[in-house]
Design an enzyme around this catalytic site. Structure first.
Site, PDB file in Angstrom:
ATOM      1  N   LYS A 122      26.008  23.974  36.905  1.00  0.00           N
ATOM      2  CA  LYS A 122      27.175  24.538  36.228  1.00  0.00           C
ATOM      3  C   LYS A 122      28.023  23.394  35.683  1.00  0.00           C
ATOM      4  CE  LYS A 122      30.272  28.374  37.256  1.00  0.00           C
ATOM      5  NZ  LYS A 122      30.885  29.098  38.377  1.00  0.00           N
TER       6      LYS A 122
HETATM    7  O1  G3P Z   1      33.121  31.061  38.641  1.00  0.00           O
HETATM    8  C1  G3P Z   1      34.390  31.173  38.108  1.00  0.00           C
HETATM    9  C2  G3P Z   1      34.745  32.366  37.309  1.00  0.00           C
HETATM   10  O2  G3P Z   1      33.977  33.457  37.525  1.00  0.00           O
HETATM   11  C3  G3P Z   1      36.233  32.605  37.336  1.00  0.00           C
HETATM   12  O3  G3P Z   1      36.616  33.761  37.926  1.00  0.00           O
HETATM   13  O4  G3P Z   1      38.192  35.334  38.931  1.00  0.00           O
HETATM   14  O5  G3P Z   1      38.647  32.894  39.087  1.00  0.00           O
HETATM   15  O6  G3P Z   1      38.901  34.053  36.930  1.00  0.00           O
HETATM   16  P1  G3P Z   1      38.182  34.013  38.218  1.00  0.00           P
END
Ligand code: G3P
Length: 184
Positions: free
Chosen positions: A85
């Protein structure tokens, strides 16, 4: 439509697997920091549970050479099902191209526009993760980005898959499915 669990929590991953819902896992530094285990222990357990399904492990710098080394180290340690990633930056995309050239798959993260998506795809990303929830958070309609990407990709023969990320609620999953995104 594939479901990748965005977590580093072993119990959650096992539960999704037991329900037949687990197509892969994505992690990030925030998620792994919530678990009370060493990175090596955690990553080894996740890969073992996933048994051949894609697991994204996130790199932690914005330096091309270091990202490439981190990515190679992930694959050498945890196997070919690891997707490295990488943040969608210029040094990140240079690393994606080098990893792609050496046969290592990448998931380009932190993507907020179709133009960024296109750059990541051309660099050689296997998955790109548009952050729709974060766009919603700041007053945009994140799902519009998925429609836009799907339309552009329909015009060409890119192999890159759309991984709809930053999902906030079940309706995001339904809407991503209606558009035909590859993964949520
Ligand atoms: O892996 C990170 C991504 O999915 C972010 O998710 O919920 O932190 O905006 P969030």
């Amino acid at each position: 439509m594939k479901f990748f669990l965005d977590t580093a929590n072993i119990d959650q991953i096992k539960e999704a697997k037991d329900m037949g819902m687990l197509d892969g896992v994505t992690t990030n530094p925030t998620l792994v920091s919530k678990e009370n285990k060493s990175l090596h222990e955690l990553y080894s357990e996740i890969v073992e549970i996933c048994k051949g399904k894609p697991v994204s492990l996130e790199t932690t710098t914005n330096n091309t050479d270091v990202i490439v080394k981190e990515g190679q180290n992930f694959v050498n340690t945890y196997g070919k099902d690891i997707y490295v990633k990488v943040a969608n930056t210029k040094p990140g995309l240079k690393a994606v191209r080098q990893l792609w050239d050496s046969g290592i798959n990448c998931n380009v993260t932190l993507t907020f526009s179709a133009a960024q998506y296109l750059l990541a795809a051309k660099a050689g990303a296997r998955y790109v993760s548009p952050f729709i929830g974060r766009l919603d958070d700041i007053g945009h309609t994140g799902m519009d980005l998925i429609k836009e990407i799907k339309q552009i990709f329909g015009n060409y023969d890119f192999k890159t898959q759309i991984l709809v990320a930053s999902i906030r609620h079940p309706q995001h999953v339904v809407d991503a499915g209606k558009i035909g995104a590859d993964v949520v």
